[in-house]
Each structure stands twice: as structure tokens, then as C-alpha cells.
Scaffold this active site. Structure first.
Site, short mmCIF file in Angstrom:
data_model
loop_
_atom_site.label_atom_id
_atom_site.label_comp_id
_atom_site.label_asym_id
_atom_site.label_seq_id
_atom_site.Cartn_x
_atom_site.Cartn_y
_atom_site.Cartn_z
N LYS A 78 0.84 -1.20 0.00
CA LYS A 78 0.00 0.00 0.00
C LYS A 78 0.87 1.25 0.00
O LYS A 78 1.84 1.34 0.77
CB LYS A 78 -0.90 -0.03 1.24
CG LYS A 78 -1.91 1.10 1.34
CD LYS A 78 -2.79 0.90 2.57
CE LYS A 78 -3.86 1.97 2.71
NZ LYS A 78 -4.73 1.72 3.89
N SER A 154 -9.23 1.50 2.98
CA SER A 154 -8.41 2.23 2.04
C SER A 154 -7.30 1.39 1.41
O SER A 154 -6.56 1.88 0.56
CB SER A 154 -7.78 3.43 2.76
OG SER A 154 -6.98 3.00 3.87
N SER A 178 -9.63 -0.78 7.27
CA SER A 178 -9.08 -0.62 5.93
C SER A 178 -8.29 -1.80 5.41
O SER A 178 -7.89 -1.81 4.24
CB SER A 178 -8.21 0.64 5.86
OG SER A 178 -9.00 1.80 5.95
#
Length: 464
Positions: A78, A154, A178
Site C-alpha cells: 500500500k 483504504s 481498511s
């Protein structure tokens, strides 16, 4: 050969000679060429450094040097986690370029030392808190199961990248869900460990007292293998715990016979927003666990909604405190949804924030007390399958997930696939354990996945 889906199967294939790390990397690069434009996974690909790392790791295996289960395993990271391989943007025009120049933090150092290969940096919601803004020059992540829907966030690119077969596993972060929300929507597994179990240095913060860097992969076994390497105290993060990590894989085959699993239907199933498909798949998952020897016990999670509210209030206040200067100097560089999210933190008074922390402390003790009589708590991860990308709003997200309560308390939770809704979109089971009892959570999740095969299903568009 067929592409191995899990870390476990990939590790076996590498050691048997059925595939090399370099061949695996090339397969993933080829798949990214075909699929990435459709799903919006990558911010930056590290093709050349991934190839070079794979060649080194292949040579080591041939020479008899084996770094462990992650030797030669390709990961997506990420893009709020700094790495040596390339820049960190947090999917934003705001973050200074020098922030990403700090290189590998402790988690990346540990994974790379264990033989993991970094395929690239993958999409997130801007700074892990704003929905995608088409006016900014970043990909809009989409769900491989239905490109009109979101993969969640996310940790969007980690979720859709694993589901689409662009890398074997990856890293997300979890402040309100997330890791677990995209894992749920993309039909994979994702773990939020006990707060403090994994150091966060090198990761752009959202909520300092809520954030977790967590593993995402096809299976609970794979998540356990990743967390085994990631976990442990580090002086770079004052919130990390010195409690012994233990051996997650050493007990993962022990099953659920005799386990006591609490179920709070009042707060998680008996709500108007819960779809019938979610309720049915959840009850079927509980029946599977009961058939394997677990005892299902009716409970009520104390102060459930207050703990959810404490997560939202607290991490928005903490996020605003980190972004306040940037918001003043780079307002227009933020995407509109991110500005709308972060500015909510400006509306949280000092008294509100202190009260949220008081609620957390009171609630976490009461939830931990439940584990005097229980081994686990089971809930659905989501109350509905993936919503549409167009019009996605965070105000619509939080009522639809059962993850924030355990960010508020800090307990370890895993999301694992448990079936589909009427539109053939993935649904998910969440299992939560006592503090630092990740091994128990992994045991139960693995037992469920040994009895089912939802985690091995492939999205139709990924069948190339």
C-alpha cells in the site's frame, strides 16, 4: 502451469522446482499489463527491481539457502508505506517527495529479509481516508468481481491486486477497517492484529492510536505466515508491545473443537441495513464452525455503538492534527473527498477527543472481560456486498461495516470469505480474539477455510 494462489502453495512450488521466483514475477508483470488498467491497482510498478530480487532469491534456493516461507514470494505494498524501491505518494499531490525517501521501515526490512519481493506500490484512498477523486491524476481502484463496484479501502490496491492475481499477497493498513473491508469485498483474507503487535514506523499516519499495518492474502494461513515475520517490538515505534509473538503456524492446524465463539446478533445481524444474504451466509458460517466442534454462545458486545463512534471521532481528530499544516498550505492539492473527511477532525473539540479515549478505555476493558468466557467473537465483516464506485461516500461506508469497534478496542480481527450474495459478490466473516491471541484467531479462520473453499475462488475477469 496454473498460477499458485496462496503463499503456501507458491512456497511448495518454488521448492519443488515447479516454478522459479523469476518466472512468477514475469507472470505477475504480464498479468498487470492486461488487468491493471481495468482495476486501478498500481501507483508504481517495480518491475526491474522485482526481477533482480527474484534472480538473487532463486540463486539462493539453488545454493541451499532458504530464508523461510516468504522466500521468493511477490507482494504488493500500500502506497502509504515507505520502501527502498520507489516513492511514496499516499495517492496524493500533497506529500513531500522527501517523505518517501526514508526507505524501508522495520516491517519492510523484516519482510525483505525473509525473502519477500516487492512488486510495486498500490492504490489507497488518499491518505487512507478520502474516496477516489477523478479530478486527481491517480487510478480509480475497482473490484475484480464487478468493475462498477469498489474494492473497498483504504487498502484498495492490495485487495484488488491479490484478487486479480497481480501478486501473491500484500500489506494494507487498518484504522477503522481498511484491511478487513477490502478483504471482504474482494473475496480474500485480511488481518488486523492486536494494536501494538506490529511497528508502524515508515507508514504515513492516519490515527496514531488506531493504526495497524496488516497482512492481506488469499488465506488465513498466508496471513499468519506474513504476520509471523512482521510482528514484534521495535524501538522506532513507542506503541509496540514486548509481549512474545509466539508461533502462529505452529498451532494453526489445531482446529476449533472446544472453542467458545460469541455471537452478538443484536448489534450485527438484527439491523435493518443487513441484507438477507449477509444474514444467511453468516449463519451458515457459524454452522460450519459448530460442526467442527465450536460452541456458539449468544452475547452482546458492551457499548457497541459508542465504541464505533469513539473510533471515528478519535481517528479523525488524530488525522487532522497531522494534516493541519498541509491543509493550510496545500488545500487545493487534496482531493475534495479527502478535504471533507479531514476537516471533520477540526470540528472535534479537545473535550470530545478526551471523551472518545475514555470511552475506548472503558469499553476495551469490558470487551476484554468477555474473553474470560469466550475464545472468539464472530460477526459479519460487512452488512452488504461492494457498493458502486460512482457516488461512493465515507458517510455511507461506516454503517455498512462491523470493523471499527475492534479498532477502538485494539483487539485482533480477521476477515475471511464466507460466500456470496445474490449478485455473486463476495461476503465475509470476521473473527476477533483476545489481546495478543492472534494464534487463536488464525486457528479458527484456518479451520473454517479447511472446511470451505470460498478463499480459493477467482473473480471471472481474473481468469486469464
Amino acid at each position: 502451469m496454473d498460477l499458485p494462489l496462496t503463499i503456501q502453495d507458491t512456497a511448495d512450488a518454488l521448492r519443488s522446482g515447479a516454478i522459479t521466483s523469476r518466472e512468477l514475477v514475469e507472470i505477475y508483470i504480464d498479468r498487470a499489463e492486461v488487468l491493471d488498467e481495468q482495476i486501478g491497482c498500481y501507483i508504481a510498478r517495480f518491475d526491474d527491481t522485482a526481477r533482480a530480487a527474484a534472480d538473487v532469491l532463486d540463486a539462493e534456493l539453488q545454493a541451499g539457502k532458504d530464508r523461510g516461507i516468504l522466500h521468493g514470494i511477490p507482494l504488493g505494498v500500500k502506497d502509504i508505506i515507505a520502501t527502498d524501491d520507489g516513492p511514496t505518494t499516499a495517492q496524493s499531490l500533497v506529500l513531500p517527495s522527501e517523505w518517501g525517501d526514508q526507505g524501508d521501515g522495520p516491517v519492510m526490512q523484516r519482510l525483505r529479509g525473509a525473502g519477500a519481493i516487492i512488486m510495486g506500490k498500490v492504490t489507497t484512498m488518499e491518505f487512507a481516508c478520502g474516496t477516489p477523486d477523478p479530478d486527481k491524476p491517480f487510478p480509480i481502484p475497482r473490484n475484480p468481481w464487478d468493475l462498477t463496484t469498489t474494492p473497498g479501502g483504504s487498502s484498495s490496491g492490495t485487495g484488488n491486486g491479490i484478487a486479480a492475481g497481480l501478486f501473491t499477497a500484500g500489506l494494507g493498513t487498518d484504522t477503522g477497517g481498511s484491511v478487513r473491508w477490502p478483504a471482504a469485498l474482494c473475496g480474500i483474507s485480511g488481518m488486523k492484529q492486536t494494536f501494538g503487535r506490529v511497528p508502524k514506523a515508515g507508514c504515513v499516519p492516519l490515527g496514531f492510536t488506531y493504526d495497524n499495518i496488516g497482512p492481506m492474502a488469499r488465506s488465513a494461513w498466508d496471513c499468519a505466515a506474513l504476520l509471523q515475520v512482521m510482528a514484534g517490538a521495535d524501538e522506532s515505534d513507542m506503541t509496540t508491545s514486548t509481549i512474545d509473538v509466539g508461533d502462529y503456524l505452529g498451532t494453526i492446524e489445531d482446529g476449533v473443537a472446544g472453542m467458545r465463539i460469541g455471537v452478538d446478533r443484536k448489534n450485527t445481524i438484527e439491523q435493518p441495513i443487513v441484507t438477507p444474504d449477509v444474514a444467511a451466509t453468516f449463519e451458515a458460517a457459524l454452522a460450519e464452525l459448530a460442526d467442527a466442534g465450536a460452541e456458539i454462545i449468544e452475547i452482546e458486545i458492551p457499548y457497541y455503538q459508542a465504541l464505533v463512534d469513539a473510533d471515528i471521532v478519535g481517528f479523525f481528530a488524530e488525522a487532522y492534527s497531522w494534516h493541519r499544516g498541509y491543509l493550510q498550505s496545500k488545500w487545493d492539492d487534496y482531493g475534495r473527498p479527502t478535504r471533507q473527511s479531514l476537516i471533520c477532525g477540526a470540528l472535534v473539540s479537545g473535550g470530545d477527543y478526551v471523551q472518545s479515549q475514555r470511552v475506548r478505555e472503558f469499553g476495551r476493558n469490558l470487551v476484554q472481560d468477555l474473553f474470560g468466557e469466550l475464545d472468539l467473537i464472530a460477526t459479519p465483516t460487512v452488512v452488504q456486498s461492494a457498493p458502486k464506485v460512482d457516488g461512493l461516500s465515507l458517510t455511507d461506508v461506516f454503517p455498512g461495516i462491523h470493523t471499527p469497534v475492534f479498532n477502538s478496542t485494539g483487539h485482533p480481527s480477521i476477515a475471511i470469505p464466507c460466500g456470496y450474495d445474490a449478485s455473486s459478490m463476495p461476503l465475509s466473516l470476521q473473527l476477533t480474539g483476545a489481546y495478543f491471541q492472534e494464534a487463536t484467531v488464525f486457528r479458527a479462520a484456518h479451520a473454517y477455510q479447511q472446511a470451505t473453499s470460498w478463499h480459493l475462488d477467482i473473480a471471472p475477469m481474473a481468469m486469464i
